[in-house]
Design a protein around this motif. Structure first.
Motif, PDB file in Angstrom:
ATOM      1  N   GLU A  97      10.146  25.595  47.793  1.00 56.03           N
ATOM      2  CA  GLU A  97      11.066  25.269  48.783  1.00 56.03           C
ATOM      3  C   GLU A  97      12.383  25.922  48.607  1.00 56.03           C
ATOM      4  OE1 GLU A  97      11.339  21.042  51.494  1.00 56.03           O
ATOM      5  OE2 GLU A  97      12.354  21.001  49.514  1.00 56.03           O
ATOM      6  N   PRO A  98      13.045  25.726  47.645  1.00 52.22           N
ATOM      7  CA  PRO A  98      14.485  26.387  47.433  1.00 52.22           C
ATOM      8  C   PRO A  98      14.557  27.941  48.071  1.00 52.22           C
ATOM      9  CG  PRO A  98      13.988  24.960  45.586  1.00 52.22           C
ATOM     10  CD  PRO A  98      12.720  25.186  46.224  1.00 52.22           C
ATOM     11  N   GLN A 148      -5.083  31.555  57.609  1.00 60.04           N
ATOM     12  CA  GLN A 148      -4.622  31.481  55.970  1.00 60.04           C
ATOM     13  C   GLN A 148      -4.319  32.841  55.662  1.00 60.04           C
ATOM     14  OE1 GLN A 148      -8.078  29.427  54.128  1.00 60.04           O
ATOM     15  NE2 GLN A 148      -7.451  27.520  55.102  1.00 60.04           N
ATOM     16  N   THR A 149      -5.060  33.721  56.185  1.00 58.45           N
ATOM     17  CA  THR A 149      -4.632  35.231  55.581  1.00 58.45           C
ATOM     18  C   THR A 149      -3.221  35.533  55.958  1.00 58.45           C
ATOM     19  OG1 THR A 149      -7.124  35.756  55.921  1.00 58.45           O
ATOM     20  CG2 THR A 149      -5.668  37.878  55.545  1.00 58.45           C
ATOM     21  N   LEU A 150      -2.841  35.304  57.187  1.00 56.39           N
ATOM     22  CA  LEU A 150      -1.289  35.706  57.329  1.00 56.39           C
ATOM     23  C   LEU A 150      -0.380  34.744  56.682  1.00 56.39           C
ATOM     24  CD1 LEU A 150      -1.737  35.997  61.263  1.00 56.39           C
ATOM     25  CD2 LEU A 150      -1.181  37.776  59.709  1.00 56.39           C
ATOM     26  N   LEU A 151      -0.766  33.388  56.383  1.00 57.87           N
ATOM     27  CA  LEU A 151       0.087  32.597  55.683  1.00 57.87           C
ATOM     28  C   LEU A 151       0.077  32.966  54.401  1.00 57.87           C
ATOM     29  CD1 LEU A 151       1.700  29.973  55.282  1.00 57.87           C
ATOM     30  CD2 LEU A 151      -0.638  28.897  55.128  1.00 57.87           C
ATOM     31  N   MET A 152      -0.839  33.548  53.599  1.00 54.95           N
ATOM     32  CA  MET A 152      -0.965  33.760  52.317  1.00 54.95           C
ATOM     33  C   MET A 152       0.101  35.081  51.983  1.00 54.95           C
ATOM     34  SD  MET A 152      -1.976  31.528  50.565  1.00 54.95           S
ATOM     35  CE  MET A 152      -1.745  32.333  49.014  1.00 54.95           C
ATOM     36  N   ARG A 153       0.062  35.922  53.154  1.00 59.64           N
ATOM     37  CA  ARG A 153       0.665  37.281  53.049  1.00 59.64           C
ATOM     38  C   ARG A 153       2.117  36.756  53.164  1.00 59.64           C
ATOM     39  NH1 ARG A 153      -0.079  40.922  57.919  1.00 59.64           N
ATOM     40  NH2 ARG A 153      -2.245  40.828  57.207  1.00 59.64           N
ATOM     41  N   ALA A 154       2.548  35.814  53.784  1.00 55.09           N
ATOM     42  CA  ALA A 154       3.850  35.324  53.769  1.00 55.09           C
ATOM     43  C   ALA A 154       4.277  34.744  52.352  1.00 55.09           C
ATOM     44  CB  ALA A 154       4.085  34.315  54.853  1.00 55.09           C
ATOM     45  N   HIS A 158       7.204  35.618  49.462  1.00 54.41           N
ATOM     46  CA  HIS A 158       8.529  35.108  49.032  1.00 54.41           C
ATOM     47  C   HIS A 158       8.326  34.584  47.533  1.00 54.41           C
ATOM     48  CE1 HIS A 158      10.559  34.825  52.758  1.00 54.41           C
ATOM     49  NE2 HIS A 158       9.622  34.927  53.280  1.00 54.41           N
ATOM     50  N   THR A 159       7.395  34.717  46.742  1.00 54.07           N
ATOM     51  CA  THR A 159       7.162  34.413  45.408  1.00 54.07           C
ATOM     52  C   THR A 159       6.602  35.455  44.544  1.00 54.07           C
ATOM     53  OG1 THR A 159       6.774  32.482  43.938  1.00 54.07           O
ATOM     54  CG2 THR A 159       5.209  32.932  45.886  1.00 54.07           C
ATOM     55  N   GLN A 160       7.232  35.366  43.179  1.00 53.96           N
ATOM     56  CA  GLN A 160       6.680  36.125  42.268  1.00 53.96           C
ATOM     57  C   GLN A 160       5.905  35.559  41.366  1.00 53.96           C
ATOM     58  OE1 GLN A 160       7.198  39.605  42.385  1.00 53.96           O
ATOM     59  NE2 GLN A 160       8.365  38.780  44.313  1.00 53.96           N
ATOM     60  N   GLU A 161       5.620  34.053  41.575  1.00 48.64           N
ATOM     61  CA  GLU A 161       4.913  33.072  40.589  1.00 48.64           C
ATOM     62  C   GLU A 161       3.399  33.156  40.871  1.00 48.64           C
ATOM     63  OE1 GLU A 161       6.051  31.814  37.963  1.00 48.64           O
ATOM     64  OE2 GLU A 161       8.393  31.732  38.354  1.00 48.64           O
ATOM     65  N   SER A 162       2.645  33.846  39.992  1.00 51.24           N
ATOM     66  CA  SER A 162       1.310  33.793  40.380  1.00 51.24           C
ATOM     67  C   SER A 162       0.362  32.480  40.440  1.00 51.24           C
ATOM     68  CB  SER A 162       0.475  34.506  39.428  1.00 51.24           C
ATOM     69  OG  SER A 162       0.897  34.084  37.898  1.00 51.24           O
ATOM     70  N   TRP A 163       0.921  31.442  39.689  1.00 51.85           N
ATOM     71  CA  TRP A 163       0.630  30.260  39.884  1.00 51.85           C
ATOM     72  C   TRP A 163       0.697  29.472  41.077  1.00 51.85           C
ATOM     73  CZ3 TRP A 163       3.595  25.873  39.863  1.00 51.85           C
ATOM     74  CH2 TRP A 163       4.983  26.167  39.677  1.00 51.85           C
ATOM     75  N   VAL A 164       2.013  29.530  41.678  1.00 52.28           N
ATOM     76  CA  VAL A 164       2.079  29.071  42.965  1.00 52.28           C
ATOM     77  C   VAL A 164       1.385  29.710  44.024  1.00 52.28           C
ATOM     78  CG1 VAL A 164       3.872  29.129  44.861  1.00 52.28           C
ATOM     79  CG2 VAL A 164       4.841  28.864  42.639  1.00 52.28           C
TER      80      VAL A 164
END
Length: 414
Positions: A97-98, A148-154, A158-164
């Protein structure tokens, strides 16, 4: 890096997430475990959850489908995760979120820190005074249909954290357990009711709508609260063009605007003389329409303003009826105030923020039920409704703080 724990998730993160979930309360998921039951072995439960999250072995259980009746007769499907899953989702949300907040549009108000529905309603009111036309958008089954494919692209952007990324993918794929116990696989949407879902919905519409508006219609302002959207136009033709363009835009993003519920509205007031059949719309429980107001010099005029909607007022009256106040003659007036004041105060605070006099009629419904309660409670008032009304009014004027709505209805008289 610890090979057994490849993901940098700390016990502190899980503990902070647990505290937030506990504060928000909520029901049990498919495992039927309540928060109280989770708390009985809280330390052990949190340790096991952290262990699985940090090792990458956490797989979310199915989401429990609960069907909530809507005011228009339809059904809103909610997905209730288990207590442990809500904590896991909160861990991811607190990390993601931040980062997303740095990019979100200032006119996106839903489920965001430091922003509220009242902010969106106030901004919409100001802009309805400045612009003659509104396009009120209704996205058909948004939470159930987003791609879901478009969402995961977004998300990956925005994150480099693979676990997120890993856990969000798993939540999107987690099946839904229907009320009859059968399980339904999911290939689209995100369950409405999950902790992470509002954040993901905002991210999706940030690209599908907010940035698109900024890029293609920079002069048209809007307010968006999750998937509730109002756009402000200067002319009818501008509103018609925008409605058509948005229909095409949402289709590109795998979504559909509801053909009957997406409407163009004329913000009629004393100075706006055009004849147009639609002059009202509902937004976040408020109805915007022409209303009679009084200016600072005592002169009446008509302006375009929000007040509690008929749909919201009807829902309040239905809830009050469900309390069965006339049947609670075993309770004292103070007991009834303690039992129901939190809910009444919530209505007053939310729906009384703008044009609060429109709320009075609905609040008087509570007093009518209290009058019926009094005629059953006291022998001297039995069969004397008018006498009971006077009795209640005297108490309300003497003790305006007893019920949360009395200060509004009886304060000045007192």
């Amino acid at each position: 890096m610890n090979q057994a724990k490849p993901f940098p998730i700390t016990k502190r993160q899980v503990w902070e997430a647990y505290k937030r979930v506990k504060a928000n309360r909520g029901g049990a998921g498919v495992d039927e475990q309540t928060l109280l039951e989770f708390d009985e072995e809280m330390e052990n439960n949190l340790y096991k959850l952290w262990n699985r999250l940090a090792s990458g072995s956490y797989h979310p259980p199915p989401v429990k489908r609960v069907e909530i009746p809507k005011a228009d007769g339809g059904i809103r499907p909610l997905g209730i995760p288990t207590v442990a899953d809500r904590i896991a989702q909160t861990v991811v949300k607190q990390v993601l979120e931040p980062e997303l907040e740095k990019h979100f549009h200032p006119d996106s108000y839903g489920y965001r820190p430091g922003k509220s529905a009242h902010d969106a309603i106030g901004q919409a009111r100001q802009r309805c005074w400045k612009n003659d036309w509104v396009v009120d958008l209704d996205i058909k089954g948004f939470f159930d249909n987003l791609d879901q494919t478009l969402l995961m692209r977004a998300v990956r952007h925005h994150t480099q954290e693979s676990w997120v990324v890993l856990y969000i993918e798993r939540w999107l794929k987690a099946p839904v357990q229907l009320p009859d116990g059968t399980r339904q696989e999911r290939t689209k949407g995100t369950p409405q009711g999950g902790v992470i879902s509002p954040l993901l919905a905002n991210l999706y519409l940030h690209y599908a709508f907010d940035l698109w508006m900024q890029r293609t219609c920079p002069n048209i302002s809007f307010e968006r609260y999750a998937d509730d959207v109002v756009c402000h136009c200067r002319t009818q033709s501008e509103a018609e063009h925008l409605k058509e363009a948005l229909g095409r835009r949402f289709a590109e993003c795998g979504l559909e605007l509801h053909p009957e519920k997406t409407r163009i509205i004329y913000c009629k007031d004393d100075d706006r003389k055009e004849n147009y059949p639609i002059t009202s719309f509902d937004f976040l429980g408020y109805c915007f329409r022409p209303r009679r107001s009084k200016n600072r010099w005592g002169k009446f005029f008509v302006n375009f303003s929000p007040a509690v909607s008929n749909k919201a007022a009807k829902a309040i009256r239905k809830e009050v009826r469900s309390w069965s106040l006339p049947l609670r003659s075993d309770k004292a007036l103070d007991d009834l105030a303690r039992m129901f004041n939190a809910q009444i105060r919530g209505w007053v605070n939310y729906y009384g923020a703008y044009y609060k006099s429109a709320l009075y009629r609905t609040l008087r419904h509570i007093d009518r039920k209290l009058v019926l309660w009094a005629t059953r409670k006291f022998k001297r008032l039995r069969g004397h409704k008018r006498r009971a009304e006077h009795w209640l009014r005297r108490i309300a004027r003497r003790q305006t703080g007893l019920f949360a709505h009395w200060r509004l209805l009886h304060g000045q008289a007192g």
